[in-house]
Every structure is written in structure tokens, then in C-alpha cells.
Design a protein around this motif. Structure first.
Motif, PDB file in Angstrom:
ATOM      1  N   GLN A  23      41.247  27.730 -14.232  1.00 16.18           N
ATOM      2  CA  GLN A  23      39.934  28.171 -14.395  1.00 16.18           C
ATOM      3  C   GLN A  23      39.149  26.914 -13.738  1.00 16.18           C
ATOM      4  OE1 GLN A  23      39.509  28.493 -18.697  1.00 16.18           O
ATOM      5  NE2 GLN A  23      41.051  30.143 -18.790  1.00 16.18           N
ATOM      6  N   TYR A  24      39.449  25.728 -14.047  1.00 16.87           N
ATOM      7  CA  TYR A  24      38.964  24.393 -13.307  1.00 16.87           C
ATOM      8  C   TYR A  24      38.976  24.583 -11.781  1.00 16.87           C
ATOM      9  CZ  TYR A  24      37.815  22.047 -17.959  1.00 16.87           C
ATOM     10  OH  TYR A  24      37.486  21.793 -19.018  1.00 16.87           O
ATOM     11  N   LYS A  25      40.149  24.969 -11.363  1.00 17.20           N
ATOM     12  CA  LYS A  25      40.185  25.311 -10.180  1.00 17.20           C
ATOM     13  C   LYS A  25      39.267  26.210  -9.491  1.00 17.20           C
ATOM     14  CE  LYS A  25      43.965  26.595  -6.682  1.00 17.20           C
ATOM     15  NZ  LYS A  25      45.453  27.241  -6.497  1.00 17.20           N
ATOM     16  N   ALA A  26      39.055  27.414 -10.257  1.00 17.98           N
ATOM     17  CA  ALA A  26      38.364  28.292  -9.817  1.00 17.98           C
ATOM     18  C   ALA A  26      36.856  28.015  -9.534  1.00 17.98           C
ATOM     19  CB  ALA A  26      38.309  29.600 -10.659  1.00 17.98           C
ATOM     20  N   ILE A  27      36.270  26.987 -10.588  1.00 21.37           N
ATOM     21  CA  ILE A  27      35.181  26.307 -10.673  1.00 21.37           C
ATOM     22  C   ILE A  27      34.852  25.541  -9.378  1.00 21.37           C
ATOM     23  CG2 ILE A  27      33.681  24.811 -11.880  1.00 21.37           C
ATOM     24  CD1 ILE A  27      34.802  26.098 -14.558  1.00 21.37           C
ATOM     25  N   LYS A  28      36.104  24.607  -8.999  1.00 22.31           N
ATOM     26  CA  LYS A  28      36.036  23.916  -8.042  1.00 22.31           C
ATOM     27  C   LYS A  28      35.807  24.828  -6.894  1.00 22.31           C
ATOM     28  CE  LYS A  28      38.685  20.324  -5.446  1.00 22.31           C
ATOM     29  NZ  LYS A  28      39.909  19.677  -5.529  1.00 22.31           N
ATOM     30  N   GLN A  29      36.414  25.712  -6.699  1.00 26.40           N
ATOM     31  CA  GLN A  29      36.185  26.533  -5.366  1.00 26.40           C
ATOM     32  C   GLN A  29      34.892  27.027  -5.138  1.00 26.40           C
ATOM     33  OE1 GLN A  29      38.177  26.867  -3.132  1.00 26.40           O
ATOM     34  NE2 GLN A  29      40.608  27.015  -3.721  1.00 26.40           N
ATOM     35  N   LEU A  30      34.118  27.678  -6.318  1.00 22.68           N
ATOM     36  CA  LEU A  30      32.780  28.097  -6.219  1.00 22.68           C
ATOM     37  C   LEU A  30      31.933  26.899  -6.135  1.00 22.68           C
ATOM     38  CD1 LEU A  30      32.838  30.080  -9.689  1.00 22.68           C
ATOM     39  CD2 LEU A  30      32.429  31.018  -7.313  1.00 22.68           C
ATOM     40  N   LYS A  31      32.091  25.620  -6.556  1.00 26.66           N
ATOM     41  CA  LYS A  31      31.228  24.752  -6.453  1.00 26.66           C
ATOM     42  C   LYS A  31      31.342  24.001  -4.895  1.00 26.66           C
ATOM     43  CE  LYS A  31      30.743  23.097 -11.009  1.00 26.66           C
ATOM     44  NZ  LYS A  31      30.662  21.907 -12.083  1.00 26.66           N
ATOM     45  N   GLU A  32      32.605  24.232  -4.255  1.00 29.97           N
ATOM     46  CA  GLU A  32      32.611  23.733  -2.814  1.00 29.97           C
ATOM     47  C   GLU A  32      31.624  24.393  -2.108  1.00 29.97           C
ATOM     48  OE1 GLU A  32      36.608  23.932  -1.856  1.00 29.97           O
ATOM     49  OE2 GLU A  32      37.107  21.846  -2.893  1.00 29.97           O
ATOM     50  N   LEU A  33      31.421  25.806  -2.326  1.00 30.58           N
ATOM     51  CA  LEU A  33      30.494  26.551  -1.625  1.00 30.58           C
ATOM     52  C   LEU A  33      29.024  26.486  -2.231  1.00 30.58           C
ATOM     53  CD1 LEU A  33      32.693  29.786  -0.777  1.00 30.58           C
ATOM     54  CD2 LEU A  33      31.797  28.128   0.890  1.00 30.58           C
ATOM     55  N   ARG A  34      28.834  25.622  -3.125  1.00 26.32           N
ATOM     56  CA  ARG A  34      27.328  25.426  -3.785  1.00 26.32           C
ATOM     57  C   ARG A  34      26.819  26.695  -4.429  1.00 26.32           C
ATOM     58  NH1 ARG A  34      26.648  23.344   1.151  1.00 26.32           N
ATOM     59  NH2 ARG A  34      24.666  24.757   1.555  1.00 26.32           N
ATOM     60  N   ILE A  35      27.870  27.517  -5.002  1.00 32.26           N
ATOM     61  CA  ILE A  35      27.667  28.706  -5.646  1.00 32.26           C
ATOM     62  C   ILE A  35      27.373  28.310  -7.275  1.00 32.26           C
ATOM     63  CG2 ILE A  35      28.506  30.921  -6.733  1.00 32.26           C
ATOM     64  CD1 ILE A  35      30.213  31.136  -4.062  1.00 32.26           C
ATOM     65  N   GLU A  36      26.358  28.737  -7.658  1.00 28.66           N
ATOM     66  CA  GLU A  36      25.950  28.252  -8.977  1.00 28.66           C
ATOM     67  C   GLU A  36      25.993  29.447  -9.974  1.00 28.66           C
ATOM     68  OE1 GLU A  36      21.971  25.911  -7.874  1.00 28.66           O
ATOM     69  OE2 GLU A  36      22.100  27.550  -6.341  1.00 28.66           O
ATOM     70  N   GLY A  37      26.384  30.369  -9.926  1.00 31.24           N
ATOM     71  CA  GLY A  37      26.406  31.631 -10.706  1.00 31.24           C
ATOM     72  C   GLY A  37      27.325  32.536 -10.509  1.00 31.24           C
ATOM     73  N   LEU A  38      28.269  33.389 -11.373  1.00 31.09           N
ATOM     74  CA  LEU A  38      28.977  34.244 -11.065  1.00 31.09           C
ATOM     75  C   LEU A  38      28.840  35.723 -11.895  1.00 31.09           C
ATOM     76  CD1 LEU A  38      31.711  35.060  -9.708  1.00 31.09           C
ATOM     77  CD2 LEU A  38      32.844  34.197 -11.728  1.00 31.09           C
ATOM     78  N   VAL A  39      28.854  36.853 -11.031  1.00 31.60           N
ATOM     79  CA  VAL A  39      28.835  38.204 -11.767  1.00 31.60           C
ATOM     80  C   VAL A  39      30.108  38.769 -11.803  1.00 31.60           C
ATOM     81  CG1 VAL A  39      27.810  40.474 -11.952  1.00 31.60           C
ATOM     82  CG2 VAL A  39      26.433  38.502 -11.195  1.00 31.60           C
ATOM     83  N   VAL A  40      30.858  39.086 -13.140  1.00 26.19           N
ATOM     84  CA  VAL A  40      32.072  39.527 -13.141  1.00 26.19           C
ATOM     85  C   VAL A  40      31.932  40.993 -13.467  1.00 26.19           C
ATOM     86  CG1 VAL A  40      34.146  39.612 -14.449  1.00 26.19           C
ATOM     87  CG2 VAL A  40      32.988  37.271 -13.657  1.00 26.19           C
ATOM     88  N   ILE A  41      32.477  42.004 -12.653  1.00 25.06           N
ATOM     89  CA  ILE A  41      32.542  43.448 -13.178  1.00 25.06           C
ATOM     90  C   ILE A  41      33.815  43.829 -13.529  1.00 25.06           C
ATOM     91  CG2 ILE A  41      32.062  45.504 -12.205  1.00 25.06           C
ATOM     92  CD1 ILE A  41      30.278  44.442  -9.899  1.00 25.06           C
ATOM     93  N   GLY A  42      33.952  44.225 -14.643  1.00 26.27           N
ATOM     94  CA  GLY A  42      35.489  44.588 -15.131  1.00 26.27           C
ATOM     95  C   GLY A  42      35.432  44.953 -16.622  1.00 26.27           C
ATOM     96  N   GLY A  43      36.869  44.880 -17.212  1.00 24.96           N
ATOM     97  CA  GLY A  43      36.842  45.371 -18.724  1.00 24.96           C
ATOM     98  C   GLY A  43      37.201  44.120 -19.546  1.00 24.96           C
ATOM     99  N   ASP A  44      37.838  44.423 -20.667  1.00 25.43           N
ATOM    100  CA  ASP A  44      37.997  43.315 -21.641  1.00 25.43           C
ATOM    101  C   ASP A  44      38.665  42.034 -20.947  1.00 25.43           C
ATOM    102  OD1 ASP A  44      40.462  42.322 -23.837  1.00 25.43           O
ATOM    103  OD2 ASP A  44      38.283  42.792 -24.746  1.00 25.43           O
TER     104      ASP A  44
END
Length: 319
Positions: free
Chosen positions: A82-103
Motif C-alpha cells: 500500500q505504501y508502494k502504491a502511494i509512492k507511485q501516486l505521489k511521484e506523479l503528484r496525484i493527490e486523490g484516487l477514485v476506486v470503482i469496485g466491490g467489497d
């Protein structure tokens, strides 16, 4: 907030593309840059992201599946992933995430939110098993697909004097079985939320035979047992011969209905509004025709009960 991302995770459902389109176009309308994450959480950990433009989501509102693709990831359950994923997002300066899916997708979004990364969830699953919303994206389309299939099977059942067991999706939730069963006039509906007695099904079948009825439909949710297991029990213990039909993944595909397209569009647009309002860890849904949002952690603790009135009605009308 200047940049956000959107991903689809878990099983696909009709209307996911409509939701992606709404997130992208509402985001651009509000002055945001929107990135698509490919292959769900697995792709997020690997940095599989691409900026989406207006044209990137053109001509997709009517398409089933998801243009961002989807994947299940056991690896993402780990904190380090999960921290790896956050790092990937921050490297692109992405500040929010929309997740579409189930449980399972919601659980991933909740973990990221707990770690300080803003996330909101949209309910994308045909099972209609997400609390906090009356309908999930794809459920209405799946129902209509199931009804269409059973109507065709009933033609054959009638022509050959057969009893058919129709196995539909729903491991823990019986909504698809219950509502499609009521809609097609099934003689018996078997769902995970209600204990069934095989003797009751046998009695109903024999009663129908005695009054001259020569065909019957049994709708079975996969979470109870398989159609093959039920057919074997009816044959071996009660000498009742049946035919089975497992609808399988056909229920997840196809062109989304008007209802699912509009629902997905409304929920996707609201996701952008919540992120711009500085809110995180929210699960968006529709209740009593109004768009609502709830704490995603609280949603994951709940389980909506089956609609008792509909279940009772299905039994009353199948005498």
C-alpha cells in the motif's frame, strides 16, 4: 487539488466505463488533470498510469467491461504494498484516487485513506451487496441479462416438459436470484440469506405435476450450492429429473442499461466533488433516489439484509 486518478478493481460490471467517463469529464470540467490506473491495485503498485483526456473516454458510455482493465491483487493487502502504491501516486503528484469496485476494492481504498491518501469509492459490482446504496453499478444490467436468458430457457422447458435449475451469480448476496426469480415467475428461489428445505422444493414440484404442470424453473444463487449438486440431490433422493444451466460470466458483460449509465454518471461526478471538498474515506451511493456518501470503514462493517417483503411475495406468487 490539481491531479486525481481513477481505477477499477475486482470483477467488472456494466457501467464501469460510464463511471470512468464521468470521473474524467467532471474532473476536467473542474480544472483537474485525471489519470487512469490500469489493471487495478496491481497496476497501481507498478505505476501503470496514464493521463486521460476528454477523447480518452469518448464513445465508451455504452460499453460493458472497463477500459482500465481490472485485476485482483493479494499482494496489495500488505502494508508495504500500500505504501508502494502511494509512492507511485505521489511521484506523479496525484493527490486523490477514485476506486470503482466491490467489497475488496473498498477495503483497499480504506487502507489508503487510513494511510493519509485521499480516496473515495464507487460501488461497481453486479451482486448489489455493498451497504449504503440501494443499487450498485451493473446490478440492473445483470438482472436484465439474467431475465432475458431465463425467458429463453423457459421456452425450451415448456417445449420439452423439463424442470430447469438456473444457477446465477451471488456468493453472499441473493439479490440477483431473488429479483430475477420473481421477475420470471420461478417456482423456487434459493438464496444464501434464507435457509431452504429440499422437501419444500420437492413438494412444490410434485404439486405442480399433479395439477398438470409440466415445466418448472428453479433459480439458485451460486453461494448456496452448485446447480449440479442440487440436481443430483433431487434425482438421487427424490427421483426428480432436472436440467441445469449455469449462466456464469455472461451476467457480467453486455451493454449497460439506461439506469446503470445514469447511476454511474451521477456517482462518478459526485466523487470529484467530494475530493474537491477535501473529503476522503467516503463510499458513495444512491438511497431513495438521492446521491449520498458514508464513511467507508463503517460501510465495510455492515451487511444489508435481503428484502423480506420481496422474498415473501415470491413465495406467495409461486404457489
Amino acid at each position: 487539488m490539481k491531479r486525481i486518478a481513477v481505477l477499477t478493481s475486482g470483477g467488472d460490471s456494466p457501467g464501469m466505463n460510464a463511471a470512468i467517463r464521468a470521473v474524467v469529464r467532471k474532473g476536467i470540467h473542474e480544472g483537474l488533470e485525471v489519470y487512469g490506473v490500469y489493471q487495478g491495485y496491481a497496476g497501481l503498485m507498478e505505476g501503470k498510469m496514464k493521463k486521460l483526456e476528454l477523447g480518452s473516454v469518448g464513445d465508451i458510455i455504452h460499453r460493458g467491461g472497463t477500459i482500465l482493465y481490472s485485476a485482483r491483487s493479494e499482494e496489495f493487502k500488505k502494508d508495504e504494498s500500500q505504501y508502494k502504491a502511494i509512492k507511485q501516486l505521489k511521484e506523479l503528484r496525484i493527490e486523490g484516487l477514485v476506486v470503482i469496485g466491490g467489497d475488496g476494492s473498498y477495503r483497499g481504498a480504506a487502507k489508503l485513506s487510513e494511510k493519509g491518501f485521499p480516496c473515495v469509492g464507487l460501488p461497481g459490482t453486479i451482486d448489489n451487496d455493498i451497504p449504503g446504496t440501494d443499487y450498485t453499478i451493473g446490478y440492473d444490467t445483470a438482472l436484465n441479462t439474467v431475465i432475458n436468458c431465463i425467458d429463453k430457457i423457459r421456452d425450451t422447458a415448456t417445449s420439452h416438459d423439463r424442470t430447469f435449475i438456473i444457477e446465477v451469480m451471488g456468493r453472499h448476496a441473493g439479490d440477483i436470484a431473488l429479483f430475477s426469480g420473481l421477475a420470471v415467475g420461478a417456482e423456487s428461489i434459493i438464496i444464501p440469506e434464507k435457509k431452504y428445505e429440499i422437501q419444500d422444493i420437492v413438494a412444490k414440484l410434485k404439486k405442480g405435476i399433479e395439477r398438470g404442470k409440466k415445466h418448472s424453473i428453479i433459480v439458485l444463487a451460486e453461494g448456496v450450492c452448485s446447480a449440479g449438486e442440487l440436481a443430483a440431490e433431487l434425482l438421487n433422493n427424490y427421483q426428480l429429473e432436472t436440467r441445469i444451466s449455469v449462466l456464469g460470466h455472461i451476467q457480467r458483460g453486455g451493454t449497460p442499461t439506461c439506469f446503470d449509465r445514469v447511476l454511474a454518471s451521477r456517482l462518478g461526478a459526485r466523487a470529484i466533488e467530494l475530493l474537491l471538498e477535501g473529503k476522503s474515506g467516503r463510499a458513495i451511493g444512491m438511497q431513495k433516489q438521492e446521491i449520498v456518501d458514508h464513511d467507508i470503514i463503517e460501510i465495510l462493517k455492515k451487511r444489508d439484509p435481503i428484502q423480506e417483503g420481496v422474498y415473501t411475495l415470491s413465495k406467495e406468487l409461486s404457489i
